[in-house]
Scaffold this motif. Structure first.
Motif, mmCIF file in Angstrom:
data_model
loop_
_atom_site.group_PDB
_atom_site.id
_atom_site.type_symbol
_atom_site.label_atom_id
_atom_site.label_comp_id
_atom_site.label_asym_id
_atom_site.label_seq_id
_atom_site.Cartn_x
_atom_site.Cartn_y
_atom_site.Cartn_z
ATOM 1 N N ILE A 65 -0.906 0.032 -10.194
ATOM 2 C CA ILE A 65 0.260 -0.782 -9.829
ATOM 3 C C ILE A 65 0.856 -0.327 -8.492
ATOM 4 N N MET A 66 0.888 0.992 -8.262
ATOM 5 C CA MET A 66 1.496 1.493 -7.025
ATOM 6 C C MET A 66 0.728 1.063 -5.780
ATOM 7 N N LEU A 67 -0.588 0.687 -5.942
ATOM 8 C CA LEU A 67 -1.390 0.245 -4.808
ATOM 9 C C LEU A 67 -1.667 -1.257 -4.845
ATOM 10 N N SER A 68 -1.166 -1.933 -5.859
ATOM 11 C CA SER A 68 -1.451 -3.355 -6.021
ATOM 12 C C SER A 68 -0.819 -4.173 -4.892
ATOM 13 N N PRO A 69 -1.609 -5.050 -4.244
ATOM 14 C CA PRO A 69 -1.047 -5.887 -3.172
ATOM 15 C C PRO A 69 -0.004 -6.874 -3.684
ATOM 16 N N MET A 70 -0.043 -7.171 -4.982
ATOM 17 C CA MET A 70 0.924 -8.100 -5.549
ATOM 18 C C MET A 70 2.216 -7.386 -5.958
ATOM 19 N N SER A 71 2.063 -6.197 -6.562
ATOM 20 C CA SER A 71 3.234 -5.478 -7.053
ATOM 21 C C SER A 71 3.895 -4.635 -5.957
ATOM 22 N N ASN A 72 3.086 -3.968 -5.166
ATOM 23 C CA ASN A 72 3.613 -3.089 -4.114
ATOM 24 C C ASN A 72 2.878 -3.339 -2.792
ATOM 25 N N PRO A 73 3.105 -4.478 -2.155
ATOM 26 C CA PRO A 73 2.406 -4.784 -0.905
ATOM 27 C C PRO A 73 2.707 -3.785 0.216
ATOM 28 N N GLU A 74 3.920 -3.217 0.207
ATOM 29 C CA GLU A 74 4.279 -2.254 1.261
ATOM 30 C C GLU A 74 3.394 -1.015 1.185
ATOM 31 N N THR A 75 3.266 -0.465 -0.041
ATOM 32 C CA THR A 75 2.405 0.717 -0.225
ATOM 33 C C THR A 75 0.955 0.379 0.068
ATOM 34 N N PHE A 76 0.513 -0.790 -0.403
ATOM 35 C CA PHE A 76 -0.860 -1.265 -0.168
ATOM 36 C C PHE A 76 -1.178 -1.277 1.325
ATOM 37 N N ALA A 77 -0.250 -1.760 2.136
ATOM 38 C CA ALA A 77 -0.463 -1.850 3.588
ATOM 39 C C ALA A 77 -0.394 -0.477 4.250
#
Length: 304
Positions: A65-77
Motif C-alpha cells: 500500500i505504501m508504494l501503490s500508485p493509487m493509494s500513495n502516488p507521492e511515495t510511488f513517484a
C-alpha cells in the motif's frame, strides 16, 4: 591550429612524449574496466527494483500500500526518482560526451542516449512535481524506468566492448613477446649481445640452435630447420638454406646460422601482424559508422 581543431572535435591529443608503454596502458585499461564494472553493478542494482516498482501494477502484481500508485502516488513517484538518480550518476559519461557532440553539431549515439533519457526523466520529474501538488492521477505517467533501463543496457554493451578490446590488447602484447629482446651481433669477427633496438639493416646476426631469430633477414651462411608455426601454423619445421628469408620471432631448431638483417623494428612481419590487430581493434565497424550517421539525422528529427 591542428591541435585546437582536434580538441574542438571532441578528442584528446596525446603528445608523443606522453605515450605510455604497453604495461602502463594495460594497467590503465584494467583500472578503467574495473570502474566500468562498478558503475554497471551500481546501475543494475538500482534498475531492477526501479523496473519492478514501475511495471508491477501493469502486469497484475500488487505493490504494498505504501508504494501503490493509487493509494500513495507521492511515495510511488519519489521512490522511483530516488532509484534513478544513482543510475544517472553511473551513466554520466553519456551526458558529458553526448551533449557536447550536439553543441558541435555532430550528434552521435551518446547524444541519442543523453537526449532520450533526459526527456524521459525530465518529463517524469515534472509529473512528480505535479503529483506532489495533488495531481495523483499522473502516477502512471512516470518514465523513470525508461531512462534507467536504457542506461543500464548500454553500459552492459560498453562493458562487453571494453572486455573484448582488453583481450585484443593482450593478443598484441603476446605477439610482441614472441620477439626476443636481444640479438647476437657479429662485429669484427666477434660475437656481441646487443638490444634488439640497436640492430641495424645490414648487420650480421648469429642464431644458435634453439634460439629465436631476432629480426627479418636473409640466411647468409649455414643451413637449418626453422619452426615458423607462430606465423604459418605449420607444425613441421621449414628447411632453410643460404639466401632463404627468415622472420623474427621464429625458432632456429637445429644448426648455427648467420643472418643478414633486412627488416627491423616496425618493418618486421611480426610487427606488421601486431599493427593489423591493433588497427582492427581501434577501427569502427561499418555498421557502427552507419549507426552514427543515422543517429546524427535521427537526433535532429527527434528534437524537431
Amino acid at each position: 591550429e591542428i591541435k585546437a581543431s582536434v580538441q574542438k572535435a571532441g578528442y584528446q591529443l596525446i603528445d608523443i612524449d606522453d605515450r605510455t608503454n604497453s604495461d602502463e596502458q594495460e594497467n590503465r585499461h584494467a583500472k578503467e574496466l574495473k570502474v566500468q564494472k562498478i558503475k554497471l553493478i551500481i546501475s543494475t542494482i538500482f534498475t531492477i527494483p526501479l523496473v519492478f516498482i514501475a511495471m508491477a501494477e501493469m502486469v497484475g502484481i500488487r505493490l504494498p500500500i505504501m508504494l501503490s500508485p493509487m493509494s500513495n502516488p507521492e511515495t510511488f513517484a519519489m521512490v522511483q526518482l530516488l532509484l534513478v538518480i544513482p543510475i544517472l550518476i553511473a551513466g554520466v559519461n553519456f551526458y558529458t560526451k553526448g551533449f557536447p557532440a550536439m553543441w558541435r553539431r555532430s550528434p552521435n549515439m551518446d547524444s541519442l542516449i543523453a537526449m532520450g533519457t533526459s526527456f524521459a526523466v525530465g518529463y517524469s520529474i515534472w509529473n512528480t512535481y505535479l503529483i506532489l501538488n495533488g495531481a495523483g492521477h499522473l502516477a502512471m505517467n512516470l518514465y523513470y524506468e525508461t531512462g534507467g533501463v536504457i542506461i543500464t543496457l548500454i553500459m552492459v554493451g560498453k562493458y562487453l566492448e571494453a572486455i573484448s578490446k582488453g583481450r585484443a590488447s593482450g593478443a598484441i602484447k603476446q605477439l610482441m613477446n614472441l620477439q626476443p629482446n636481444t640479438a647476437t651481433l657479429i662485429e669484427s669477427g666477434e660475437e656481441k649481445i646487443i638490444s634488439i633496438d640497436e640492430v641495424e639493416v645490414g648487420d650480421v646476426l648469429v642464431a644458435k640452435a634453439g634460439e629465436k631469430i631476432a629480426v627479418d633477414g636473409v640466411l647468409s651462411q649455414g643451413t637449418t630447420s626453422i619452426d615458423e608455426s607462430m606465423l604459418t601454423g605449420e607444425s613441421m619445421p621449414a628447411k632453410k638454406v643460404e639466401d632463404d628469408k627468415v622472420f623474427g620471432g621464429t625458432v632456429n631448431t637445429t644448426g648455427l646460422i648467420y643472418i643478414a638483417a633486412e627488416k627491423i623494428g616496425a618493418d618486421t612481419v611480426l610487427a606488421h601482424i601486431a599493427k593489423l590487430v591493433e588497427d582492427a581493434q581501434g577501427s569502427r565497424a561499418p555498421v557502427q559508422r552507419l549507426a552514427d550517421k543515422v543517429s546524427g539525422v535521427f537526433v535532429q528529427i527527434v528534437i524537431s
